[in-house]
Structure formats: C-alpha cells, structure tokens
Design a protein around this motif. Sequence first.
Motif, PDB file in Angstrom:
ATOM      1  N   LEU A   9       7.566  -6.450  17.273  1.00 43.54           N
ATOM      2  CA  LEU A   9       7.633  -7.832  16.803  1.00 43.54           C
ATOM      3  C   LEU A   9       7.109  -7.955  15.375  1.00 43.54           C
ATOM      4  O   LEU A   9       7.702  -8.643  14.537  1.00 43.54           O
ATOM      5  CB  LEU A   9       6.818  -8.744  17.725  1.00 43.54           C
ATOM      6  N   GLN A  45       6.704 -15.407  19.980  1.00 49.22           N
ATOM      7  CA  GLN A  45       7.517 -14.445  20.728  1.00 49.22           C
ATOM      8  C   GLN A  45       6.737 -13.837  21.894  1.00 49.22           C
ATOM      9  O   GLN A  45       7.307 -13.566  22.951  1.00 49.22           O
ATOM     10  CB  GLN A  45       8.014 -13.335  19.805  1.00 49.22           C
ATOM     11  N   ARG A  51      12.113 -16.935  18.794  1.00 50.04           N
ATOM     12  CA  ARG A  51      11.834 -16.693  17.388  1.00 50.04           C
ATOM     13  C   ARG A  51      12.523 -17.758  16.544  1.00 50.04           C
ATOM     14  O   ARG A  51      13.630 -18.169  16.827  1.00 50.04           O
ATOM     15  CB  ARG A  51      12.362 -15.314  16.992  1.00 50.04           C
TER      16      ARG A  51
END
Length: 98
Positions: A9, A45, A51
């Motif tokens: 991420l 997230q 997102r």
Amino acid sequence: MGKSKIEGLIMREVEDLVEDFKGLTKEPSKLPFSINIAVLNIIWQLVSSHRYDFKDKQVEFLMGKINEIDHYFMNLFIPEFFPIFTYIIPKPILDYLT
C-alpha cells in the motif's frame, strides 16, 4: 495485516506521489496537498479497502473542512499552551481571538 500488505500500500502511494512531484517547479514551494491524501489512502485502505484519487474533489473538500476545524480548535487552546498570553494580551482581545 501483514508487513507485505502494508508495504504494498505504501509503495503504491509513493509511486503516485513521485508522479505528482514531477509536476512541481524547480523552485522552492510548499509541500503539495497530495501528501495528505497519500497518508489518508494508506490508512483508509487498511480500514475499508478503498482508495481515493489525488484529484478527487470530495476528498479535497473533506480535508479542507478538517483543516478548518483544526485551525479553529488551535485558536481555542492557545491560552492553554501559552498561559503568559493571559497576562500580556488584554482579556477582550484574547476572548475575540479565541
């Protein structure tokens, strides 16, 4: 939530930030707003698997309101952080500022 998921991420947001930074000029400037959105995206997230795009108007509006609230609350607590102001600044002016 293993290390690899968080790392992935963060790397995605870093890549997007690098692309966003490429659009900046060569002269000194303030940090772009996209840094706030990148941090929000990493946390969001992990929480909800969603997102936001850096140019999303809804997120810009939300972050603007959060900054506005933060600004007003900081004004309320100035005398708490700097008690000397209660002796230096006249009370009517201090009340107006806070």
